[in-house]
Design a protein around this motif. Sequence first.
Motif, PDB file in Angstrom:
ATOM      1  N   SER A  34     -39.777  40.784  76.004  1.00 54.81           N
ATOM      2  CA  SER A  34     -38.845  39.797  75.457  1.00 54.81           C
ATOM      3  C   SER A  34     -39.629  38.664  74.807  1.00 54.81           C
ATOM      4  O   SER A  34     -40.826  38.510  75.025  1.00 54.81           O
ATOM      5  CB  SER A  34     -37.929  39.251  76.554  1.00 54.81           C
ATOM      6  OG  SER A  34     -38.690  38.655  77.569  1.00 54.81           O
ATOM      7  N   SER A  35     -38.936  37.874  74.017  1.00 57.55           N
ATOM      8  CA  SER A  35     -39.576  36.764  73.311  1.00 57.55           C
ATOM      9  C   SER A  35     -39.885  35.611  74.253  1.00 57.55           C
ATOM     10  O   SER A  35     -39.319  35.514  75.347  1.00 57.55           O
ATOM     11  CB  SER A  35     -38.674  36.279  72.173  1.00 57.55           C
ATOM     12  OG  SER A  35     -38.455  37.327  71.263  1.00 57.55           O
ATOM     13  N   PHE A  36     -40.733  34.705  73.778  1.00 54.45           N
ATOM     14  CA  PHE A  36     -41.184  33.586  74.592  1.00 54.45           C
ATOM     15  C   PHE A  36     -40.078  32.576  74.878  1.00 54.45           C
ATOM     16  O   PHE A  36     -39.986  32.050  75.969  1.00 54.45           O
ATOM     17  CB  PHE A  36     -42.367  32.891  73.907  1.00 54.45           C
ATOM     18  CG  PHE A  36     -42.894  31.720  74.668  1.00 54.45           C
ATOM     19  CD1 PHE A  36     -43.631  31.912  75.831  1.00 54.45           C
ATOM     20  CD2 PHE A  36     -42.663  30.428  74.243  1.00 54.45           C
ATOM     21  CE1 PHE A  36     -44.121  30.828  76.547  1.00 54.45           C
ATOM     22  CE2 PHE A  36     -43.153  29.335  74.953  1.00 54.45           C
ATOM     23  CZ  PHE A  36     -43.882  29.548  76.107  1.00 54.45           C
ATOM     24  N   ASP A  37     -39.223  32.316  73.906  1.00 52.27           N
ATOM     25  CA  ASP A  37     -38.156  31.342  74.105  1.00 52.27           C
ATOM     26  C   ASP A  37     -36.842  31.874  73.531  1.00 52.27           C
ATOM     27  O   ASP A  37     -36.817  32.915  72.879  1.00 52.27           O
ATOM     28  CB  ASP A  37     -38.512  29.982  73.509  1.00 52.27           C
ATOM     29  CG  ASP A  37     -38.726  30.035  71.997  1.00 52.27           C
ATOM     30  OD1 ASP A  37     -38.466  31.091  71.386  1.00 52.27           O
ATOM     31  OD2 ASP A  37     -39.159  29.014  71.430  1.00 52.27           O
ATOM     32  N   LEU A  38     -35.759  31.161  73.801  1.00 56.12           N
ATOM     33  CA  LEU A  38     -34.427  31.620  73.389  1.00 56.12           C
ATOM     34  C   LEU A  38     -34.271  31.709  71.876  1.00 56.12           C
ATOM     35  O   LEU A  38     -33.635  32.627  71.364  1.00 56.12           O
ATOM     36  CB  LEU A  38     -33.346  30.711  73.971  1.00 56.12           C
ATOM     37  CG  LEU A  38     -33.123  30.833  75.476  1.00 56.12           C
ATOM     38  CD1 LEU A  38     -32.071  29.824  75.944  1.00 56.12           C
ATOM     39  CD2 LEU A  38     -32.699  32.237  75.846  1.00 56.12           C
ATOM     40  N   LYS A  39     -34.859  30.771  71.150  1.00 53.59           N
ATOM     41  CA  LYS A  39     -34.740  30.786  69.690  1.00 53.59           C
ATOM     42  C   LYS A  39     -35.409  32.034  69.111  1.00 53.59           C
ATOM     43  O   LYS A  39     -34.851  32.706  68.245  1.00 53.59           O
ATOM     44  CB  LYS A  39     -35.348  29.518  69.094  1.00 53.59           C
ATOM     45  CG  LYS A  39     -35.135  29.390  67.609  1.00 53.59           C
ATOM     46  CD  LYS A  39     -35.645  28.057  67.087  1.00 53.59           C
ATOM     47  CE  LYS A  39     -35.398  27.956  65.592  1.00 53.59           C
ATOM     48  NZ  LYS A  39     -35.824  26.671  65.049  1.00 53.59           N
ATOM     49  N   ALA A  40     -36.585  32.362  69.604  1.00 52.90           N
ATOM     50  CA  ALA A  40     -37.294  33.560  69.135  1.00 52.90           C
ATOM     51  C   ALA A  40     -36.540  34.826  69.545  1.00 52.90           C
ATOM     52  O   ALA A  40     -36.472  35.797  68.785  1.00 52.90           O
ATOM     53  CB  ALA A  40     -38.715  33.576  69.686  1.00 52.90           C
ATOM     54  N   GLN A  41     -35.969  34.816  70.738  1.00 48.92           N
ATOM     55  CA  GLN A  41     -35.202  35.975  71.207  1.00 48.92           C
ATOM     56  C   GLN A  41     -33.964  36.173  70.336  1.00 48.92           C
ATOM     57  O   GLN A  41     -33.630  37.299  69.971  1.00 48.92           O
ATOM     58  CB  GLN A  41     -34.793  35.799  72.673  1.00 48.92           C
ATOM     59  CG  GLN A  41     -34.122  37.020  73.275  1.00 48.92           C
ATOM     60  CD  GLN A  41     -35.076  38.185  73.442  1.00 48.92           C
ATOM     61  OE1 GLN A  41     -36.201  38.014  73.858  1.00 48.92           O
ATOM     62  NE2 GLN A  41     -34.640  39.371  73.104  1.00 48.92           N
ATOM     63  N   GLN A  42     -33.275  35.090  69.982  1.00 53.43           N
ATOM     64  CA  GLN A  42     -32.103  35.197  69.118  1.00 53.43           C
ATOM     65  C   GLN A  42     -32.487  35.727  67.750  1.00 53.43           C
ATOM     66  O   GLN A  42     -31.780  36.545  67.161  1.00 53.43           O
ATOM     67  CB  GLN A  42     -31.395  33.845  68.992  1.00 53.43           C
ATOM     68  CG  GLN A  42     -30.082  33.914  68.249  1.00 53.43           C
ATOM     69  CD  GLN A  42     -29.062  34.781  68.978  1.00 53.43           C
ATOM     70  OE1 GLN A  42     -28.755  34.553  70.136  1.00 53.43           O
ATOM     71  NE2 GLN A  42     -28.545  35.806  68.312  1.00 53.43           N
ATOM     72  N   HIS A  43     -33.633  35.269  67.223  1.00 51.45           N
ATOM     73  CA  HIS A  43     -34.122  35.772  65.936  1.00 51.45           C
ATOM     74  C   HIS A  43     -34.377  37.278  66.018  1.00 51.45           C
ATOM     75  O   HIS A  43     -34.030  38.033  65.104  1.00 51.45           O
ATOM     76  CB  HIS A  43     -35.388  35.030  65.513  1.00 51.45           C
ATOM     77  CG  HIS A  43     -35.974  35.528  64.232  1.00 51.45           C
ATOM     78  ND1 HIS A  43     -35.391  35.282  63.006  1.00 51.45           N
ATOM     79  CD2 HIS A  43     -37.054  36.298  63.987  1.00 51.45           C
ATOM     80  CE1 HIS A  43     -36.100  35.876  62.062  1.00 51.45           C
ATOM     81  NE2 HIS A  43     -37.117  36.498  62.638  1.00 51.45           N
ATOM     82  N   SER A  44     -34.973  37.717  67.103  1.00 53.93           N
ATOM     83  CA  SER A  44     -35.244  39.137  67.315  1.00 53.93           C
ATOM     84  C   SER A  44     -33.945  39.944  67.367  1.00 53.93           C
ATOM     85  O   SER A  44     -33.826  41.012  66.756  1.00 53.93           O
ATOM     86  CB  SER A  44     -36.034  39.308  68.620  1.00 53.93           C
ATOM     87  OG  SER A  44     -36.278  40.647  68.887  1.00 53.93           O
ATOM     88  N   LEU A  45     -32.949  39.424  68.076  1.00 53.62           N
ATOM     89  CA  LEU A  45     -31.640  40.101  68.159  1.00 53.62           C
ATOM     90  C   LEU A  45     -30.956  40.149  66.801  1.00 53.62           C
ATOM     91  O   LEU A  45     -30.401  41.180  66.410  1.00 53.62           O
ATOM     92  CB  LEU A  45     -30.751  39.404  69.181  1.00 53.62           C
ATOM     93  CG  LEU A  45     -31.144  39.592  70.640  1.00 53.62           C
ATOM     94  CD1 LEU A  45     -30.382  38.628  71.531  1.00 53.62           C
ATOM     95  CD2 LEU A  45     -30.899  41.019  71.084  1.00 53.62           C
ATOM     96  N   ASN A  46     -30.985  39.044  66.064  1.00 52.23           N
ATOM     97  CA  ASN A  46     -30.358  39.006  64.733  1.00 52.23           C
ATOM     98  C   ASN A  46     -31.018  40.002  63.790  1.00 52.23           C
ATOM     99  O   ASN A  46     -30.332  40.681  63.007  1.00 52.23           O
ATOM    100  CB  ASN A  46     -30.429  37.594  64.145  1.00 52.23           C
ATOM    101  CG  ASN A  46     -29.551  36.613  64.880  1.00 52.23           C
ATOM    102  OD1 ASN A  46     -28.696  36.992  65.676  1.00 52.23           O
ATOM    103  ND2 ASN A  46     -29.778  35.336  64.645  1.00 52.23           N
ATOM    104  N   SER A  47     -32.333  40.121  63.854  1.00 47.30           N
ATOM    105  CA  SER A  47     -33.053  41.084  63.013  1.00 47.30           C
ATOM    106  C   SER A  47     -32.663  42.511  63.362  1.00 47.30           C
ATOM    107  O   SER A  47     -32.470  43.353  62.480  1.00 47.30           O
ATOM    108  CB  SER A  47     -34.559  40.909  63.172  1.00 47.30           C
ATOM    109  OG  SER A  47     -34.950  39.645  62.725  1.00 47.30           O
ATOM    110  N   PHE A  48     -32.533  42.785  64.660  1.00 45.26           N
ATOM    111  CA  PHE A  48     -32.129  44.121  65.096  1.00 45.26           C
ATOM    112  C   PHE A  48     -30.732  44.460  64.574  1.00 45.26           C
ATOM    113  O   PHE A  48     -30.506  45.550  64.047  1.00 45.26           O
ATOM    114  CB  PHE A  48     -32.148  44.231  66.627  1.00 45.26           C
ATOM    115  CG  PHE A  48     -31.572  45.521  67.122  1.00 45.26           C
ATOM    116  CD1 PHE A  48     -32.335  46.681  67.117  1.00 45.26           C
ATOM    117  CD2 PHE A  48     -30.255  45.593  67.558  1.00 45.26           C
ATOM    118  CE1 PHE A  48     -31.805  47.886  67.554  1.00 45.26           C
ATOM    119  CE2 PHE A  48     -29.716  46.794  67.988  1.00 45.26           C
ATOM    120  CZ  PHE A  48     -30.491  47.939  67.989  1.00 45.26           C
ATOM    121  N   VAL A  49     -29.797  43.533  64.717  1.00 47.27           N
ATOM    122  CA  VAL A  49     -28.420  43.770  64.268  1.00 47.27           C
ATOM    123  C   VAL A  49     -28.387  44.040  62.769  1.00 47.27           C
ATOM    124  O   VAL A  49     -27.703  44.967  62.304  1.00 47.27           O
ATOM    125  CB  VAL A  49     -27.507  42.575  64.643  1.00 47.27           C
ATOM    126  CG1 VAL A  49     -26.160  42.683  63.967  1.00 47.27           C
ATOM    127  CG2 VAL A  49     -27.335  42.505  66.146  1.00 47.27           C
TER     128      VAL A  49
END
Length: 129
Positions: A34-49
């Motif tokens: 998982s990403s280091f912080d919530l903002k990076a994790q959200q970016h990762s999820l948005n890219s996947f979608v």
Amino acid sequence: MGIDPVYSDPARPNQNGRHERMHRDLKAACAKPSSFDLKAQQHSLNSFVKEYNHIRTHESLEVRTPADCHDFSNRPYPEKIPKYDYLSTMKVMKVCQNEAIRWKSYYWVYLTAALKGKYIGAEDQGNGI
């Protein structure tokens, strides 16, 4: 509302293979690691979608993307669901904050988070059902 839930056991590809495959791909792309912080994790999820729905083709969709196949519903969805009149033979109970109802004053029966705070009707069918 004409929406029928699909009931399947979790992590059972033989019951809902497409959904389980999407979760496997999501975990591989976003959760391991998982990403280091919530903002990076959200970016990762948005890219996947974006990739999953608009770029990557799916064999089950005849080599098209989900965005190419999806039709938006033109049915209006109310902001507030109207009250439902239950049969007089039913016991009307409010679903608690723990997403469950208390049945026969000592059994907790979990329902779903979607019904938290709503009223449901239950009917004793006999023999503990």
